[in-house]
Write a protein that holds these residues in place. Structure first.
Motif, PDB file in Angstrom:
ATOM      1  N   ILE A 290      45.497  40.272 -57.349  1.00 45.94           N
ATOM      2  CA  ILE A 290      46.807  40.845 -57.654  1.00 45.94           C
ATOM      3  C   ILE A 290      46.776  42.304 -57.224  1.00 45.94           C
ATOM      4  CG2 ILE A 290      48.493  41.362 -59.453  1.00 45.94           C
ATOM      5  CD1 ILE A 290      47.313  39.115 -61.096  1.00 45.94           C
ATOM      6  N   LEU A 293      46.537  46.033 -59.518  1.00 44.69           N
ATOM      7  CA  LEU A 293      46.445  45.841 -60.962  1.00 44.69           C
ATOM      8  C   LEU A 293      45.154  46.412 -61.544  1.00 44.69           C
ATOM      9  CD1 LEU A 293      47.822  44.760 -63.441  1.00 44.69           C
ATOM     10  CD2 LEU A 293      46.794  42.515 -63.008  1.00 44.69           C
ATOM     11  N   LEU A 302      49.145  52.570 -61.078  1.00 40.33           N
ATOM     12  CA  LEU A 302      49.095  51.560 -60.016  1.00 40.33           C
ATOM     13  C   LEU A 302      48.508  52.096 -58.726  1.00 40.33           C
ATOM     14  CD1 LEU A 302      52.550  49.778 -60.466  1.00 40.33           C
ATOM     15  CD2 LEU A 302      50.298  48.707 -60.691  1.00 40.33           C
TER      16      LEU A 302
END
Length: 472
Positions: A290, A293, A302
Protein backbone atom coordinates in the motif's frame (compact mmCIF):
# COMPACT_ATOMS: atom_id res chain seq x y z
CA UNK A 1 25.76 -18.67 3.92
CA UNK A 2 24.61 -20.78 6.87
CA UNK A 3 26.46 -23.98 7.66
CA UNK A 4 25.71 -26.59 10.29
CA UNK A 5 29.47 -26.88 10.78
CA UNK A 6 29.41 -23.32 12.18
CA UNK A 7 29.54 -23.39 16.02
CA UNK A 8 28.05 -19.87 16.19
CA UNK A 9 24.99 -20.98 14.24
CA UNK A 10 24.61 -24.12 16.36
CA UNK A 11 24.95 -22.13 19.61
CA UNK A 12 22.29 -19.70 18.38
CA UNK A 13 20.02 -22.58 17.41
CA UNK A 14 20.45 -24.18 20.83
CA UNK A 15 19.61 -20.97 22.68
CA UNK A 16 16.67 -20.30 20.37
CA UNK A 17 15.36 -23.83 20.93
CA UNK A 18 15.52 -23.66 24.73
CA UNK A 19 14.22 -20.08 24.75
CA UNK A 20 11.23 -21.04 22.63
CA UNK A 21 10.31 -23.78 25.08
CA UNK A 22 10.87 -21.56 28.09
CA UNK A 23 9.03 -18.39 27.06
CA UNK A 24 5.65 -20.07 26.58
CA UNK A 25 5.46 -21.12 30.25
CA UNK A 26 6.23 -17.71 31.85
CA UNK A 27 3.89 -16.09 29.32
CA UNK A 28 1.15 -18.40 30.60
CA UNK A 29 2.03 -18.36 34.32
CA UNK A 30 2.30 -14.55 34.50
CA UNK A 31 -1.23 -14.14 33.23
CA UNK A 32 -2.60 -17.16 35.09
CA UNK A 33 -1.18 -15.98 38.45
CA UNK A 34 -3.02 -12.67 38.04
CA UNK A 35 -6.17 -14.51 36.96
CA UNK A 36 -6.02 -16.67 40.10
CA UNK A 37 -5.66 -13.55 42.25
CA UNK A 38 -8.73 -12.04 40.57
CA UNK A 39 -10.74 -15.23 41.06
CA UNK A 40 -9.88 -15.51 44.74
CA UNK A 41 -10.55 -11.81 45.28
CA UNK A 42 -13.98 -12.11 43.64
CA UNK A 43 -14.77 -15.15 45.77
CA UNK A 44 -13.85 -13.30 48.96
CA UNK A 45 -15.86 -10.26 47.89
CA UNK A 46 -19.00 -12.01 46.60
CA UNK A 47 -18.97 -15.36 48.40
CA UNK A 48 -19.97 -17.07 45.14
CA UNK A 49 -18.71 -20.64 44.88
CA UNK A 50 -18.24 -20.38 41.12
CA UNK A 51 -15.11 -18.27 41.65
CA UNK A 52 -13.69 -20.69 44.22
CA UNK A 53 -14.34 -23.63 41.91
CA UNK A 54 -12.53 -21.88 39.07
CA UNK A 55 -9.66 -20.97 41.40
CA UNK A 56 -9.19 -24.59 42.44
CA UNK A 57 -9.50 -25.74 38.82
CA UNK A 58 -6.87 -23.38 37.41
CA UNK A 59 -4.45 -23.55 40.33
CA UNK A 60 -3.69 -27.18 39.45
CA UNK A 61 -2.85 -26.12 35.91
CA UNK A 62 -0.79 -23.19 37.20
CA UNK A 63 1.28 -25.48 39.45
CA UNK A 64 2.33 -27.66 36.52
CA UNK A 65 2.99 -24.75 34.15
CA UNK A 66 4.99 -22.87 36.80
CA UNK A 67 7.16 -25.91 37.48
CA UNK A 68 7.84 -26.45 33.79
CA UNK A 69 8.80 -22.79 33.42
CA UNK A 70 11.31 -23.02 36.27
CA UNK A 71 12.91 -26.17 34.89
CA UNK A 72 13.24 -24.79 31.36
CA UNK A 73 14.66 -21.50 32.67
CA UNK A 74 17.45 -23.14 34.65
CA UNK A 75 18.87 -24.71 31.49
CA UNK A 76 19.12 -21.33 29.78
CA UNK A 77 21.26 -19.93 32.57
CA UNK A 78 23.91 -22.59 32.05
CA UNK A 79 24.20 -21.75 28.37
CA UNK A 80 25.61 -18.32 29.23
CA UNK A 81 28.64 -20.12 30.64
CA UNK A 82 28.89 -22.99 28.19
CA UNK A 83 28.07 -21.54 24.77
CA UNK A 84 28.34 -17.80 25.42
CA UNK A 85 31.27 -17.42 27.81
CA UNK A 86 32.74 -14.39 26.00
CA UNK A 87 29.39 -12.59 26.25
CA UNK A 88 29.22 -13.53 29.94
CA UNK A 89 32.70 -12.15 30.54
CA UNK A 90 32.14 -8.86 28.71
CA UNK A 91 28.52 -8.18 29.71
CA UNK A 92 28.61 -9.93 33.10
CA UNK A 93 29.18 -6.76 35.19
CA UNK A 94 25.85 -5.44 33.87
CA UNK A 95 23.79 -8.55 33.16
CA UNK A 96 24.89 -10.59 36.20
CA UNK A 97 23.59 -8.21 38.92
CA UNK A 98 20.28 -7.70 37.12
CA UNK A 99 19.68 -11.43 36.92
CA UNK A 100 20.71 -11.76 40.58
CA UNK A 101 18.15 -9.11 41.50
CA UNK A 102 15.50 -11.22 39.74
CA UNK A 103 16.40 -14.23 41.87
CA UNK A 104 16.73 -12.31 45.15
CA UNK A 105 13.48 -10.39 44.76
CA UNK A 106 11.02 -11.99 42.35
CA UNK A 107 11.95 -15.66 42.58
CA UNK A 108 12.36 -15.61 46.37
CA UNK A 109 8.98 -13.87 46.67
CA UNK A 110 7.32 -16.49 44.48
CA UNK A 111 9.06 -19.37 46.25
CA UNK A 112 8.20 -18.00 49.68
CA UNK A 113 4.47 -17.79 49.04
CA UNK A 114 3.92 -20.49 46.41
CA UNK A 115 3.51 -23.30 48.95
CA UNK A 116 1.00 -21.28 50.95
CA UNK A 117 -0.92 -20.48 47.79
CA UNK A 118 -1.01 -24.08 46.57
CA UNK A 119 -1.62 -25.97 49.81
CA UNK A 120 -2.42 -23.56 52.64
CA UNK A 121 -5.91 -22.14 52.20
CA UNK A 122 -7.44 -24.08 55.10
CA UNK A 123 -4.32 -23.85 57.24
CA UNK A 124 -3.71 -20.09 57.13
CA UNK A 125 -7.15 -18.62 56.60
CA UNK A 126 -8.68 -16.64 53.79
CA UNK A 127 -6.94 -13.31 54.23
CA UNK A 128 -3.39 -14.64 54.46
CA UNK A 129 -4.02 -17.09 51.64
CA UNK A 130 -5.26 -14.29 49.39
CA UNK A 131 -2.16 -12.28 50.32
CA UNK A 132 0.00 -15.26 49.30
CA UNK A 133 -1.80 -15.48 45.96
CA UNK A 134 -1.24 -11.77 45.40
CA UNK A 135 2.45 -12.11 46.25
CA UNK A 136 2.89 -14.93 43.74
CA UNK A 137 1.19 -12.78 41.09
CA UNK A 138 3.39 -9.80 41.99
CA UNK A 139 6.44 -12.07 41.94
CA UNK A 140 5.74 -13.19 38.39
CA UNK A 141 5.44 -9.56 37.31
CA UNK A 142 8.67 -8.65 39.13
CA UNK A 143 10.42 -11.53 37.39
CA UNK A 144 9.24 -10.15 34.05
CA UNK A 145 10.51 -6.71 35.14
CA UNK A 146 14.09 -7.86 35.72
CA UNK A 147 14.39 -10.27 32.82
CA UNK A 148 12.99 -7.72 30.37
CA UNK A 149 15.32 -5.09 31.80
CA UNK A 150 18.27 -7.37 30.95
CA UNK A 151 16.96 -8.09 27.48
CA UNK A 152 16.09 -4.45 26.82
CA UNK A 153 19.56 -3.34 27.86
CA UNK A 154 20.99 -5.76 25.30
CA UNK A 155 18.70 -4.13 22.72
CA UNK A 156 19.27 -0.50 23.71
CA UNK A 157 22.37 -0.39 25.95
CA UNK A 158 22.85 2.73 28.07
CA UNK A 159 24.45 3.74 31.36
CA UNK A 160 27.74 1.87 30.91
CA UNK A 161 31.35 2.28 29.86
CA UNK A 162 34.04 -0.14 28.70
CA UNK A 163 37.08 -0.91 30.84
CA UNK A 164 40.60 -1.88 29.74
CA UNK A 165 39.61 -5.55 29.49
CA UNK A 166 36.73 -4.80 27.13
CA UNK A 167 34.07 -5.43 29.78
CA UNK A 168 30.91 -3.36 30.00
CA UNK A 169 30.94 -1.61 33.38
CA UNK A 170 27.81 0.14 34.71
CA UNK A 171 28.03 3.88 35.35
CA UNK A 172 24.40 4.57 36.30
CA UNK A 173 22.20 1.65 37.35
CA UNK A 174 19.00 3.61 36.75
CA UNK A 175 20.07 4.22 33.16
CA UNK A 176 20.95 0.56 32.80
CA UNK A 177 17.66 -0.72 34.23
CA UNK A 178 15.36 1.87 32.69
CA UNK A 179 17.03 1.87 29.28
CA UNK A 180 15.14 3.47 26.37
CA UNK A 181 13.25 0.38 25.18
CA UNK A 182 12.49 -1.16 28.59
CA UNK A 183 9.13 0.50 29.43
CA UNK A 184 7.70 -0.35 26.00
CA UNK A 185 9.00 -3.91 26.07
CA UNK A 186 7.69 -4.53 29.61
CA UNK A 187 4.17 -3.31 28.83
CA UNK A 188 4.09 -5.20 25.54
CA UNK A 189 5.18 -8.49 27.16
CA UNK A 190 2.88 -8.30 30.19
CA UNK A 191 -0.13 -7.54 28.00
CA UNK A 192 0.91 -10.44 25.76
CA UNK A 193 0.94 -12.72 28.82
CA UNK A 194 -2.56 -11.61 29.80
CA UNK A 195 -3.86 -12.16 26.27
CA UNK A 196 -2.20 -15.57 26.09
CA UNK A 197 -3.90 -16.63 29.31
CA UNK A 198 -7.26 -15.22 28.23
CA UNK A 199 -7.09 -17.16 24.98
CA UNK A 200 -6.25 -20.41 26.79
CA UNK A 201 -9.05 -19.90 29.31
CA UNK A 202 -11.47 -19.03 26.52
CA UNK A 203 -10.33 -21.99 24.45
CA UNK A 204 -10.78 -24.41 27.36
CA UNK A 205 -14.26 -23.03 28.04
CA UNK A 206 -15.13 -23.31 24.34
CA UNK A 207 -13.99 -26.96 24.35
CA UNK A 208 -16.36 -27.73 27.21
CA UNK A 209 -19.20 -25.83 25.53
CA UNK A 210 -18.76 -27.94 22.40
CA UNK A 211 -18.71 -31.10 24.53
CA UNK A 212 -22.02 -30.16 26.15
CA UNK A 213 -20.53 -29.07 29.49
CA UNK A 214 -21.97 -25.57 29.81
CA UNK A 215 -21.98 -25.37 33.60
CA UNK A 216 -21.80 -22.19 35.63
CA UNK A 217 -18.00 -22.42 35.86
CA UNK A 218 -17.61 -22.83 32.10
CA UNK A 219 -19.91 -19.90 31.43
CA UNK A 220 -18.13 -17.66 33.90
CA UNK A 221 -14.60 -18.33 32.66
CA UNK A 222 -15.62 -17.90 29.02
CA UNK A 223 -17.27 -14.57 29.81
CA UNK A 224 -14.21 -13.37 31.74
CA UNK A 225 -11.84 -14.46 28.98
CA UNK A 226 -13.82 -12.64 26.30
CA UNK A 227 -13.94 -9.46 28.39
CA UNK A 228 -10.16 -9.65 28.75
CA UNK A 229 -9.76 -9.90 24.97
CA UNK A 230 -12.09 -6.95 24.40
CA UNK A 231 -10.29 -4.73 26.91
CA UNK A 232 -6.64 -5.74 26.51
CA UNK A 233 -6.26 -6.33 22.76
CA UNK A 234 -6.75 -2.65 21.78
CA UNK A 235 -4.27 -1.68 24.51
CA UNK A 236 -1.79 -4.21 23.13
CA UNK A 237 -2.14 -2.83 19.61
CA UNK A 238 -1.48 0.69 20.89
CA UNK A 239 1.45 -0.52 23.00
CA UNK A 240 2.87 -2.36 20.00
CA UNK A 241 2.64 0.78 17.88
CA UNK A 242 4.51 2.81 20.51
CA UNK A 243 7.08 0.04 20.85
CA UNK A 244 7.58 0.11 17.09
CA UNK A 245 8.21 3.87 17.13
CA UNK A 246 10.75 3.40 19.91
CA UNK A 247 12.46 0.66 17.91
CA UNK A 248 12.51 2.94 14.89
CA UNK A 249 14.46 5.49 16.93
CA UNK A 250 16.99 3.15 18.55
CA UNK A 251 17.18 0.10 16.27
CA UNK A 252 16.33 1.34 12.77
CA UNK A 253 17.81 -1.71 11.03
CA UNK A 254 15.34 -3.96 12.83
CA UNK A 255 12.39 -1.87 11.61
CA UNK A 256 13.80 -1.83 8.09
CA UNK A 257 13.85 -5.63 8.19
CA UNK A 258 10.35 -5.80 9.69
CA UNK A 259 9.02 -3.56 6.94
CA UNK A 260 11.06 -5.17 4.16
CA UNK A 261 12.60 -1.84 3.20
CA UNK A 262 15.79 -2.66 1.36
CA UNK A 263 15.73 0.67 -0.46
CA UNK A 264 15.36 4.16 1.00
CA UNK A 265 12.21 6.12 0.17
CA UNK A 266 12.72 9.90 -0.04
CA UNK A 267 9.02 10.78 -0.51
CA UNK A 268 7.00 8.21 1.41
CA UNK A 269 7.51 4.48 1.99
CA UNK A 270 4.92 1.82 1.15
CA UNK A 271 3.56 -0.70 3.62
CA UNK A 272 4.50 -4.10 2.22
CA UNK A 273 1.74 -6.46 3.30
CA UNK A 274 3.21 -9.65 1.88
CA UNK A 275 6.10 -10.75 -0.29
CA UNK A 276 9.36 -12.65 -0.17
CA UNK A 277 12.44 -10.66 0.93
CA UNK A 278 15.41 -11.54 -1.26
CA UNK A 279 18.68 -10.92 0.58
CA UNK A 280 20.77 -11.47 -2.55
CA UNK A 281 19.00 -8.94 -4.77
CA UNK A 282 17.97 -6.58 -1.98
CA UNK A 283 14.32 -6.59 -3.04
CA UNK A 284 10.98 -8.01 -1.90
CA UNK A 285 9.76 -10.37 -4.60
CA UNK A 286 6.02 -10.64 -5.33
CA UNK A 287 5.33 -7.67 -3.04
CA UNK A 288 1.77 -6.64 -2.24
CA UNK A 289 1.98 -3.11 -0.88
CA UNK A 290 0.00 0.00 0.00
CA UNK A 291 1.77 3.20 -1.15
CA UNK A 292 3.09 5.58 1.54
CA UNK A 293 1.30 3.84 4.43
CA UNK A 294 4.52 2.81 6.19
CA UNK A 295 5.58 6.47 6.39
CA UNK A 296 2.19 7.33 7.87
CA UNK A 297 2.50 4.62 10.52
CA UNK A 298 6.14 5.25 11.45
CA UNK A 299 6.40 9.02 10.89
CA UNK A 300 2.73 10.10 11.00
CA UNK A 301 3.24 11.68 7.57
CA UNK A 302 2.38 10.12 4.20
CA UNK A 303 5.33 11.81 2.49
CA UNK A 304 7.93 11.43 5.22
CA UNK A 305 11.23 9.93 3.99
CA UNK A 306 12.30 6.57 5.37
CA UNK A 307 15.77 5.07 5.16
CA UNK A 308 16.23 1.51 3.97
CA UNK A 309 18.85 -1.15 4.52
CA UNK A 310 20.87 0.36 1.67
CA UNK A 311 21.78 3.15 4.11
CA UNK A 312 23.72 0.84 6.47
CA UNK A 313 26.64 -1.56 5.88
CA UNK A 314 25.64 -4.95 4.51
CA UNK A 315 27.37 -6.77 7.39
CA UNK A 316 24.98 -5.05 9.83
CA UNK A 317 21.83 -6.36 8.15
CA UNK A 318 19.67 -8.74 10.19
CA UNK A 319 18.24 -11.87 8.48
CA UNK A 320 15.40 -10.02 6.76
CA UNK A 321 13.09 -12.93 5.72
CA UNK A 322 12.84 -14.28 9.27
CA UNK A 323 12.16 -10.86 10.83
CA UNK A 324 9.78 -9.86 8.02
CA UNK A 325 7.56 -12.94 8.41
CA UNK A 326 7.68 -13.33 12.19
CA UNK A 327 6.52 -9.72 12.51
CA UNK A 328 3.60 -10.35 10.18
CA UNK A 329 2.58 -13.48 12.05
CA UNK A 330 2.53 -11.55 15.33
CA UNK A 331 0.57 -8.61 13.93
CA UNK A 332 -1.92 -10.82 12.06
CA UNK A 333 -2.65 -12.82 15.20
CA UNK A 334 -3.07 -9.61 17.18
CA UNK A 335 -5.79 -8.41 14.84
CA UNK A 336 -7.37 -11.89 14.88
CA UNK A 337 -7.57 -11.59 18.68
CA UNK A 338 -9.24 -8.22 18.29
CA UNK A 339 -11.71 -9.76 15.85
CA UNK A 340 -12.56 -12.54 18.31
CA UNK A 341 -13.10 -9.99 21.07
CA UNK A 342 -15.41 -7.87 18.91
CA UNK A 343 -17.31 -10.97 17.82
CA UNK A 344 -17.82 -11.90 21.48
CA UNK A 345 -19.19 -8.39 22.10
CA UNK A 346 -21.70 -8.94 19.31
CA UNK A 347 -22.65 -12.32 20.76
CA UNK A 348 -23.02 -10.79 24.23
CA UNK A 349 -25.23 -8.01 22.87
CA UNK A 350 -27.42 -10.55 21.08
CA UNK A 351 -27.58 -12.81 24.15
CA UNK A 352 -25.74 -15.60 22.31
CA UNK A 353 -22.40 -15.64 24.14
CA UNK A 354 -23.00 -19.07 25.65
CA UNK A 355 -24.82 -20.85 22.81
CA UNK A 356 -23.19 -19.56 19.59
CA UNK A 357 -21.26 -22.61 18.46
CA UNK A 358 -19.49 -20.71 15.71
CA UNK A 359 -17.98 -18.37 18.30
CA UNK A 360 -16.99 -21.36 20.44
CA UNK A 361 -15.27 -23.09 17.52
CA UNK A 362 -13.38 -19.89 16.75
CA UNK A 363 -12.36 -19.46 20.41
CA UNK A 364 -11.13 -23.06 20.47
CA UNK A 365 -9.03 -22.54 17.34
CA UNK A 366 -7.65 -19.29 18.75
CA UNK A 367 -6.76 -20.91 22.09
CA UNK A 368 -3.06 -21.56 21.35
CA UNK A 369 -2.48 -18.49 19.18
CA UNK A 370 -1.26 -16.40 22.11
CA UNK A 371 1.76 -18.69 22.42
CA UNK A 372 2.39 -18.43 18.68
CA UNK A 373 2.21 -14.64 18.81
CA UNK A 374 4.61 -14.52 21.78
CA UNK A 375 7.10 -16.75 19.96
CA UNK A 376 6.78 -14.67 16.78
CA UNK A 377 7.34 -11.49 18.78
CA UNK A 378 10.46 -12.87 20.42
CA UNK A 379 11.81 -14.04 17.07
CA UNK A 380 11.26 -10.54 15.71
CA UNK A 381 13.02 -9.01 18.70
CA UNK A 382 16.00 -11.35 18.91
CA UNK A 383 16.68 -12.06 15.25
CA UNK A 384 16.11 -8.40 14.43
CA UNK A 385 18.93 -7.49 16.83
CA UNK A 386 21.44 -9.51 14.81
CA UNK A 387 24.33 -9.42 14.10
CA UNK A 388 24.74 -8.14 17.69
CA UNK A 389 24.18 -9.61 21.14
CA UNK A 390 24.58 -6.16 22.70
CA UNK A 391 23.22 -3.88 20.01
CA UNK A 392 25.95 -1.82 18.39
CA UNK A 393 28.53 -2.85 21.00
CA UNK A 394 29.16 -6.62 20.85
CA UNK A 395 28.69 -8.86 17.83
CA UNK A 396 27.29 -12.35 18.08
CA UNK A 397 30.34 -13.83 16.40
CA UNK A 398 32.49 -12.25 19.13
CA UNK A 399 30.27 -13.51 21.97
CA UNK A 400 30.39 -17.27 21.52
CA UNK A 401 32.55 -19.72 23.49
CA UNK A 402 35.59 -21.26 21.71
CA UNK A 403 33.84 -24.59 21.14
CA UNK A 404 33.99 -26.93 18.17
CA UNK A 405 30.83 -27.47 16.15
CA UNK A 406 30.49 -31.20 17.07
CA UNK A 407 30.41 -30.38 20.80
CA UNK A 408 27.68 -27.76 20.37
CA UNK A 409 25.79 -29.96 17.93
CA UNK A 410 25.83 -32.94 20.29
CA UNK A 411 24.41 -30.90 23.17
CA UNK A 412 21.76 -29.46 20.83
CA UNK A 413 20.63 -32.95 19.88
CA UNK A 414 20.57 -33.94 23.55
CA UNK A 415 18.40 -30.94 24.38
CA UNK A 416 15.98 -31.77 21.57
CA UNK A 417 15.60 -35.36 22.77
CA UNK A 418 15.24 -34.55 26.47
CA UNK A 419 12.95 -31.59 25.94
CA UNK A 420 10.88 -33.59 23.50
CA UNK A 421 10.26 -36.28 26.12
CA UNK A 422 9.92 -34.16 29.28
CA UNK A 423 7.89 -31.29 27.92
CA UNK A 424 5.73 -33.45 25.71
CA UNK A 425 4.75 -35.39 28.84
CA UNK A 426 4.15 -32.18 30.79
CA UNK A 427 2.10 -30.61 28.01
CA UNK A 428 0.07 -33.81 27.65
CA UNK A 429 -0.65 -33.73 31.37
CA UNK A 430 -1.77 -30.09 31.15
CA UNK A 431 -4.13 -30.92 28.29
CA UNK A 432 -5.55 -33.83 30.26
CA UNK A 433 -6.24 -31.48 33.17
CA UNK A 434 -7.94 -29.00 30.84
CA UNK A 435 -9.98 -31.78 29.24
CA UNK A 436 -11.92 -32.24 32.49
CA UNK A 437 -14.56 -29.54 33.00
CA UNK A 438 -14.59 -27.57 36.27
CA UNK A 439 -17.18 -28.91 38.68
CA UNK A 440 -19.60 -27.29 41.15
CA UNK A 441 -17.56 -28.96 43.91
CA UNK A 442 -14.10 -28.73 42.36
CA UNK A 443 -11.46 -30.61 44.41
CA UNK A 444 -8.36 -28.69 45.41
CA UNK A 445 -4.73 -29.71 45.12
CA UNK A 446 -4.84 -31.43 48.50
CA UNK A 447 -8.35 -32.81 48.29
CA UNK A 448 -7.48 -36.46 48.70
CA UNK A 449 -9.36 -37.26 45.49
CA UNK A 450 -7.72 -38.90 42.46
CA UNK A 451 -6.33 -36.63 39.78
CA UNK A 452 -8.65 -38.19 37.26
CA UNK A 453 -7.49 -35.96 34.44
CA UNK A 454 -4.25 -37.91 34.29
CA UNK A 455 -5.74 -41.23 35.33
CA UNK A 456 -3.55 -41.51 38.45
CA UNK A 457 -3.84 -40.97 42.18
CA UNK A 458 -0.69 -39.28 43.54
CA UNK A 459 0.65 -40.51 46.84
CA UNK A 460 0.49 -36.97 48.25
CA UNK A 461 -3.28 -36.73 47.73
CA UNK A 462 -4.37 -38.91 50.63
CA UNK A 463 -5.43 -36.52 53.39
CA UNK A 464 -9.11 -35.61 53.21
CA UNK A 465 -8.70 -33.21 56.16
CA UNK A 466 -6.78 -30.86 53.86
CA UNK A 467 -9.67 -30.47 51.41
CA UNK A 468 -10.69 -26.90 50.66
CA UNK A 469 -14.38 -26.99 51.51
CA UNK A 470 -17.08 -25.13 49.67
CA UNK A 471 -18.14 -23.45 52.91
CA UNK A 472 -14.85 -21.60 53.36
Amino acid sequence: MFSFADPVLLARMQFAFTMSFHIIFPAFSIGLASYLAVLEGLWLKTGKDVYLNLFKYWIKIFAVAFGMGVVSGIVMSYQFGTNWSVFSDKAGPVVGPLMAYEVLSAFFLEAGFLGVMLFGMKKVGRGLHFFATLMVAVGTLMSAFWILSVNSWMQTPTGFTTNADGQFVPLDWLDVIFNPSFPYRLVHMVLAAYLTTALVVGGVAAWHYLRGRAGAETRKMFSMAMWMLVLVTPLQILAGDEHGLNTMEYQPAKVMAMEGHFQSYPDGAPLILFGWPNMETGTVDYALEIPKLSSLILKRDLNAPLNGLDSIPREDWPPVPIVFWSFRIMVSLGFAMLGLGLLSLLARWRGRLHDWRGLHYLALVMGPTGFVAVLAGWVTTEVGRQPFTVYGALRTTDSVSPLAAPAVGASLVAFIVVYGIVFAAGSFYLLRLMNVAPKPHEPGLTSGQPVRAAGITPASAVNPDQMISQEE
